[in-house]
Design a protein around this motif. Sequence first.
Motif, PDB file in Angstrom:
ATOM      1  N   ALA A 255      -6.357 -10.122   7.898  1.00 31.89           N
ATOM      2  CA  ALA A 255      -7.001 -10.312   6.600  1.00 31.89           C
ATOM      3  C   ALA A 255      -7.687  -9.026   6.133  1.00 31.89           C
ATOM      4  N   GLU A 256      -8.349  -8.340   7.060  1.00 31.81           N
ATOM      5  CA  GLU A 256      -9.015  -7.091   6.705  1.00 31.81           C
ATOM      6  C   GLU A 256      -7.999  -5.998   6.364  1.00 31.81           C
ATOM      7  N   THR A 257      -6.859  -6.024   7.034  1.00 35.48           N
ATOM      8  CA  THR A 257      -5.801  -5.047   6.737  1.00 35.48           C
ATOM      9  C   THR A 257      -5.222  -5.301   5.352  1.00 35.48           C
ATOM     10  N   ALA A 258      -4.931  -6.556   5.035  1.00 32.75           N
ATOM     11  CA  ALA A 258      -4.374  -6.899   3.723  1.00 32.75           C
ATOM     12  C   ALA A 258      -5.345  -6.526   2.600  1.00 32.75           C
ATOM     13  N   ARG A 259      -6.632  -6.624   2.870  1.00 35.02           N
ATOM     14  CA  ARG A 259      -7.642  -6.302   1.861  1.00 35.02           C
ATOM     15  C   ARG A 259      -7.608  -4.828   1.483  1.00 35.02           C
ATOM     16  N   LEU A 260      -7.075  -3.987   2.381  1.00 35.74           N
ATOM     17  CA  LEU A 260      -7.035  -2.544   2.148  1.00 35.74           C
ATOM     18  C   LEU A 260      -5.718  -2.079   1.529  1.00 35.74           C
ATOM     19  N   ALA A 261      -4.838  -2.997   1.193  1.00 32.29           N
ATOM     20  CA  ALA A 261      -3.546  -2.621   0.594  1.00 32.29           C
ATOM     21  C   ALA A 261      -3.769  -1.961  -0.765  1.00 32.29           C
ATOM     22  N   ARG A 262      -2.890  -1.049  -1.112  1.00 32.26           N
ATOM     23  CA  ARG A 262      -2.947  -0.429  -2.440  1.00 32.26           C
ATOM     24  C   ARG A 262      -1.653  -0.729  -3.188  1.00 32.26           C
ATOM     25  N   PRO A 263      -1.685  -0.716  -4.520  1.00 32.62           N
ATOM     26  CA  PRO A 263      -0.513  -1.109  -5.307  1.00 32.62           C
ATOM     27  C   PRO A 263       0.735  -0.329  -4.910  1.00 32.62           C
ATOM     28  N   GLY A 264       1.794  -1.068  -4.669  1.00 36.16           N
ATOM     29  CA  GLY A 264       3.075  -0.443  -4.342  1.00 36.16           C
ATOM     30  C   GLY A 264       3.243  -0.097  -2.882  1.00 36.16           C
ATOM     31  N   PHE A 265       2.196  -0.286  -2.090  1.00 37.10           N
ATOM     32  CA  PHE A 265       2.275   0.061  -0.670  1.00 37.10           C
ATOM     33  C   PHE A 265       1.696  -1.078   0.172  1.00 37.10           C
ATOM     34  N   PRO A 266       2.460  -2.131   0.366  1.00 32.87           N
ATOM     35  CA  PRO A 266       1.956  -3.254   1.165  1.00 32.87           C
ATOM     36  C   PRO A 266       1.678  -2.816   2.596  1.00 32.87           C
ATOM     37  N   THR A 267       0.684  -3.419   3.196  1.00 30.80           N
ATOM     38  CA  THR A 267       0.366  -3.098   4.581  1.00 30.80           C
ATOM     39  C   THR A 267       1.334  -3.807   5.522  1.00 30.80           C
ATOM     40  N   PRO A 268       1.535  -3.266   6.716  1.00 35.19           N
ATOM     41  CA  PRO A 268       2.462  -3.918   7.651  1.00 35.19           C
ATOM     42  C   PRO A 268       1.894  -5.231   8.154  1.00 35.19           C
ATOM     43  N   PRO A 269       2.765  -6.144   8.566  1.00 37.35           N
ATOM     44  CA  PRO A 269       2.272  -7.405   9.136  1.00 37.35           C
ATOM     45  C   PRO A 269       1.490  -7.143  10.417  1.00 37.35           C
ATOM     46  N   VAL A 270       0.472  -7.963  10.643  1.00 40.16           N
ATOM     47  CA  VAL A 270      -0.353  -7.846  11.845  1.00 40.16           C
ATOM     48  C   VAL A 270      -0.085  -9.071  12.717  1.00 40.16           C
ATOM     49  N   GLU A 271       0.291  -8.832  13.969  1.00 38.24           N
ATOM     50  CA  GLU A 271       0.709  -9.913  14.858  1.00 38.24           C
ATOM     51  C   GLU A 271      -0.049  -9.853  16.176  1.00 38.24           C
ATOM     52  N   PRO A 272      -0.233 -11.001  16.840  1.00 33.68           N
ATOM     53  CA  PRO A 272      -0.824 -10.966  18.187  1.00 33.68           C
ATOM     54  C   PRO A 272       0.182 -10.426  19.194  1.00 33.68           C
ATOM     55  N   ALA A 273      -0.301  -9.813  20.239  1.00 33.62           N
ATOM     56  CA  ALA A 273       0.575  -9.290  21.285  1.00 33.62           C
ATOM     57  C   ALA A 273       1.358 -10.421  21.939  1.00 33.62           C
ATOM     58  N   ARG A 274       2.642 -10.214  22.113  1.00 24.39           N
ATOM     59  CA  ARG A 274       3.479 -11.225  22.768  1.00 24.39           C
ATOM     60  C   ARG A 274       3.101 -11.398  24.238  1.00 24.39           C
TER      61      ARG A 274
END
Length: 295
Positions: A255-274
Amino acid sequence: MGGTKVALRAEHTDGAVREAGFRWPPACGGPVHAAADLDLLTRQVRELCAVAPDELAGVGVAMPATLDAAGVVTAWPNRPGWTGLDLGGALREAFGDAEVVCADDGDLAALAEAHAADRPDLLYLGVGTGVGGGIVLGGRLLPGPSRGSCEIGHLIVDRSGDLCDCGRRGCVQSVASGPAVLRRAGRARGAEVTFPELAQALADGTSWAADAVREGCAALAAAAVGVGELLRPAAVVVGGGFAAALPGFTGTVAAETARLARPGFPTPPVEPARLGGLSSLHGAVLLAKGRSPRN
């Protein structure tokens, strides 16, 4: 090997797998304590494998300590007695004729997660006693073993922030490590906070716990977004014992990563370690099997 705990895994030729772990005794300075640590490690390995150390075919070691080109420990704030230790020589003495290979724990965790997900590139963030990490790009570790490890925990996210173990202020580790989150929670609560208390308070939605964790997650997100601007990893993977033990931790980083996205440059998905909190351990096994990081 972590700053607080050590995880062990033995894979036998008949396919049997055994795992164990132990906590280090309280850290003290001086070579005598490093020798005691190594003796404890050797005894634990012997008990796990039910063989003498020199009967092992190969040993892979994931280490958070900083090593020089010759394999000498130059810094390990959590185990200061190891500073100056010839780690390679000490481990070879402990494990006899077995081939012993060491690498950075964050790098090996990234390698193991990329292997587990069959993914050619990712950014790994490991949150425990410290904050480590690794970058796999095109199937290769960056910057590469010959050029050192990926020290994402020491990216500066707050120039006037708290003092880090490394001696400067505002590193990701000084904000997002397990001890840093617990200290911040304690300041907000007005009393020392243990990990079980933090976990329970977080589950209960208590503000001092939620705020302390969110601040750490925001620092991790800032680091992830900064790396993303440079390298465009396909995913960010969050692991480490502290993160794995707190439900919702990875979601908060996302959620904090998505909040830092800028127009035209989506942030990568954040996943828990497998691999949960044991990514570095599985990376060490890959190393022992000869799947060493490529330069």
